[in-house]
Design an enzyme around this catalytic site. Structure first.
Site, mmCIF file in Angstrom:
data_model
loop_
_atom_site.group_PDB
_atom_site.id
_atom_site.type_symbol
_atom_site.label_atom_id
_atom_site.label_comp_id
_atom_site.label_asym_id
_atom_site.label_seq_id
_atom_site.Cartn_x
_atom_site.Cartn_y
_atom_site.Cartn_z
ATOM 1 N N ARG A 231 -49.457 -49.006 81.946
ATOM 2 C CA ARG A 231 -49.315 -48.283 83.230
ATOM 3 C C ARG A 231 -49.138 -49.245 84.402
ATOM 4 O O ARG A 231 -49.633 -48.994 85.504
ATOM 5 C CB ARG A 231 -50.497 -47.349 83.494
ATOM 6 N N CYS B 265 -53.092 -37.973 84.205
ATOM 7 C CA CYS B 265 -54.415 -38.609 84.137
ATOM 8 C C CYS B 265 -54.733 -39.294 85.456
ATOM 9 O O CYS B 265 -53.914 -40.054 85.980
ATOM 10 C CB CYS B 265 -54.444 -39.642 83.007
ATOM 11 N N GLU C 56 -55.167 -44.367 87.837
ATOM 12 C CA GLU C 56 -53.799 -44.396 87.301
ATOM 13 C C GLU C 56 -52.867 -43.738 88.325
ATOM 14 O O GLU C 56 -51.765 -44.209 88.566
ATOM 15 C CB GLU C 56 -53.723 -43.643 85.959
HETATM 16 C C1 LIG Z 1 -48.764 -32.531 83.205
HETATM 17 C C2 LIG Z 1 -48.580 -34.003 83.305
HETATM 18 C C3 LIG Z 1 -48.619 -34.782 82.151
HETATM 19 C C4 LIG Z 1 -48.442 -36.162 82.233
HETATM 20 N N1 LIG Z 1 -48.478 -36.906 81.086
HETATM 21 C C5 LIG Z 1 -48.281 -38.225 81.146
HETATM 22 C C6 LIG Z 1 -48.287 -39.024 79.936
HETATM 23 O O1 LIG Z 1 -48.463 -38.531 78.839
HETATM 24 N N2 LIG Z 1 -48.050 -40.369 80.074
HETATM 25 C C7 LIG Z 1 -47.839 -40.965 81.290
HETATM 26 O O2 LIG Z 1 -47.627 -42.181 81.329
HETATM 27 N N3 LIG Z 1 -47.837 -40.239 82.429
HETATM 28 C C8 LIG Z 1 -48.052 -38.907 82.390
HETATM 29 N N4 LIG Z 1 -48.056 -38.173 83.553
HETATM 30 C C9 LIG Z 1 -47.933 -38.857 84.847
HETATM 31 C C10 LIG Z 1 -46.501 -38.931 85.402
HETATM 32 O O3 LIG Z 1 -45.723 -37.829 84.977
HETATM 33 C C11 LIG Z 1 -45.807 -40.233 85.008
HETATM 34 O O4 LIG Z 1 -46.508 -41.353 85.512
HETATM 35 C C12 LIG Z 1 -44.362 -40.256 85.518
HETATM 36 O O5 LIG Z 1 -43.654 -41.260 84.865
HETATM 37 C C13 LIG Z 1 -44.262 -40.467 87.033
HETATM 38 O O6 LIG Z 1 -42.905 -40.296 87.387
HETATM 39 P P1 LIG Z 1 -42.476 -39.678 88.785
HETATM 40 O O7 LIG Z 1 -40.994 -39.760 88.850
HETATM 41 O O8 LIG Z 1 -43.072 -38.363 88.979
HETATM 42 O O9 LIG Z 1 -43.100 -40.750 89.787
HETATM 43 P P2 LIG Z 1 -43.841 -40.477 91.171
HETATM 44 O O10 LIG Z 1 -45.080 -39.717 90.926
HETATM 45 O O11 LIG Z 1 -42.893 -39.951 92.168
HETATM 46 O O12 LIG Z 1 -44.221 -41.973 91.580
HETATM 47 C C14 LIG Z 1 -45.159 -42.729 90.827
HETATM 48 C C15 LIG Z 1 -45.047 -44.197 91.237
HETATM 49 O O13 LIG Z 1 -43.746 -44.663 90.882
HETATM 50 C C16 LIG Z 1 -43.059 -45.180 92.034
HETATM 51 N N5 LIG Z 1 -41.635 -44.840 91.882
HETATM 52 C C17 LIG Z 1 -41.098 -43.621 91.603
HETATM 53 N N6 LIG Z 1 -39.755 -43.725 91.504
HETATM 54 C C18 LIG Z 1 -39.440 -45.014 91.748
HETATM 55 C C19 LIG Z 1 -38.209 -45.745 91.804
HETATM 56 N N7 LIG Z 1 -37.012 -45.181 91.579
HETATM 57 N N8 LIG Z 1 -38.276 -47.072 92.097
HETATM 58 C C20 LIG Z 1 -39.454 -47.697 92.336
HETATM 59 N N9 LIG Z 1 -40.648 -47.057 92.280
HETATM 60 C C21 LIG Z 1 -40.630 -45.743 91.999
HETATM 61 C C22 LIG Z 1 -43.717 -44.484 93.218
HETATM 62 O O14 LIG Z 1 -43.556 -45.250 94.402
HETATM 63 C C23 LIG Z 1 -45.164 -44.413 92.749
HETATM 64 O O15 LIG Z 1 -45.813 -45.652 92.965
HETATM 65 C C24 LIG Z 1 -48.232 -36.787 83.498
HETATM 66 C C25 LIG Z 1 -48.203 -35.997 84.664
HETATM 67 C C26 LIG Z 1 -48.373 -34.621 84.570
HETATM 68 C C27 LIG Z 1 -48.320 -33.798 85.827
#
Ligand SMILES: Cc1cc2nc3c(=O)[nH]c(=O)nc-3n(C[C@H](O)[C@H](O)[C@H](O)COP(=O)(O)OP(=O)(O)OC[C@H]3O[C@@H](n4cnc5c(N)ncnc54)[C@H](O)[C@@H]3O)c2cc1C
Length: 307
Positions: free
Chosen positions: A172, A224, A298
């Site tokens: 992570r 998480c 996280e």
């Molecule tokens: C129901 C549910 C289940 C989940 N299960 C998992 C799981 O099994 N495993 C897991 O790892 N995660 C899980 N997650 C967490 C989350 O979905 C992941 O971490 C996901 O990859 C975040 O992506 P996002 O595009 O939503 O990022 P965001 O939430 O928009 O951003 C997260 C971070 O990434 C950065 N970021 C986003 N896009 C970019 C970019 N293009 N360039 C640079 N930085 C960027 C942001 O600045 C921030 O620091 C879950 C979430 C939910 C709601």
């Protein structure tokens, strides 16, 4: 490039929390990157990059930053196949996809093309850029090992391409090797393994069933809250510390999985980041008092302090 003034951030997150930013800049093409530095200079303040908002806990109130939304490859764009290579355990297909592509959309493409690597990410919302930034993963898979190259924008160098020596990834965690104020991933090259027909679909189906049986996937959460400390499950530590179902206002730790903070939108009072943060503090203290273990967040906290 589209610039919006004082956008509300809560609707852009799965947890549905957060105040208003100074501005939102939507980027859809590499040409938009050429105009980005000038646009940011005009607005001032700090910068945050938003993907699908599924791993964020954003503070309430007026926030002193501009939100960048890299939407390259969003909508219904397909990944581009760049070629094939021999990996350590079989033939791989190398693809290029925009950081704005939704992970579920990428996963259905992988199913249709029988390409393996992302099976663990089934049920993970968000966009590819967010999966890279979090090195997202589950069930033995994570994003960084699949990456061959990254096209990234930094304020110091603009848009440029990096190979694997250009980043550091761990559980992570993802950061660029070169120092920079912030970075925005724009396009990602991934090597996906050729798999037997139907096997990727079957693995995803199994992982999704597993996920749905243990996680509140239909609630408003940010996944998480805490990372698993080495050798422990954060969910179990929170459960044993009595945090399962613990509530403040509309925010609670899920009765299904103690490491998921839920925003109960139907409880009659609006959820706030203040309540969420108070619960997180309480959980940290409860686990520390019981075990001596300090839980690390996280979810990414976007606060109103300029940091
Ligand atoms: C129901 C549910 C289940 C989940 N299960 C998992 C799981 O099994 N495993 C897991 O790892 N995660 C899980 N997650 C967490 C989350 O979905 C992941 O971490 C996901 O990859 C975040 O992506 P996002 O595009 O939503 O990022 P965001 O939430 O928009 O951003 C997260 C971070 O990434 C950065 N970021 C986003 N896009 C970019 C970019 N293009 N360039 C640079 N930085 C960027 C942001 O600045 C921030 O620091 C879950 C979430 C939910 C709601």
């Amino acid at each position: 490039m589209i610039i919006l003034d004082r956008p509300a951030l809560a609707p852009l997150t799965t947890l549905r929390l957060g105040g208003r930013a100074l501005a939102e800049i939507r980027l859809e093409s590499t040409e938009d990157c050429l105009r980005l530095s000038e646009a940011l200079k005009g607005i001032g303040g700090d910068v945050r990059v938003l993907g699908g908002g599924s791993n964020l806990l954003i503070h309430d109130g007026d926030l002193p930053f501009t939100v960048l939304r890299p939407l390259f490859g969003a909508a219904d764009a397909e990944p581009v196949i760049l070629g094939e290579e021999k990996g350590p355990d079989g033939e791989c297909v190398v693809i290029r996809a925009g950081a704005g592509m939704r992970v579920p959309h990428l996963l259905s493409w992988c199913v249709r093309h029988d390409l393996a690597g992302f099976e663990g990410l089934v049920g993970v919302p968000g966009r590819l850029g967010g999966a890279v930034a979090m090195n997202a993963g589950a069930y033995g898979c994570s994003t960084a090992p699949l990456m061959r190259a990254l096209e990234v924008f930094t304020p110091e160098k603009g848009l440029h391409r990096l190979g694997p020596e250009g980043w550091n990834a761990a559980y992570r965690h993802f950061s660029l090797a070169e120092p920079c104020a912030w970075h925005m991933s724009a396009f990602v090259e991934l090597a996906l393994k050729k798999a037997a027909p139907g096997s990727v679909r079957a693995a995803m189906k199994e992982n999704l069933l597993r996920k749905k049986s243990g996680q509140p996937v239909h609630e408003h959460t940010a996944g998480c809250v805490f990372k698993n400390p080495e050798g422990h499950s954060a969910g179990r530590l929170l459960d044993e510390a009595g945090m399962k179902g613990k509530r403040r206002g509309a925010m609670l730790f899920s009765p299904m999985h103690a490491n998921f903070l839920v925003h109960d939108m139907k409880c009659g009072v609006p959820g706030t980041a203040t309540d969420a943060l108070a619960l997180i503090d309480e959980a940290r203290r409860a686990v520390f008092d019981r075990t001596g273990i300090t839980l690390e967040l996280e979810v990414k906290e976007w606060s109103s302090c300029p940091c």
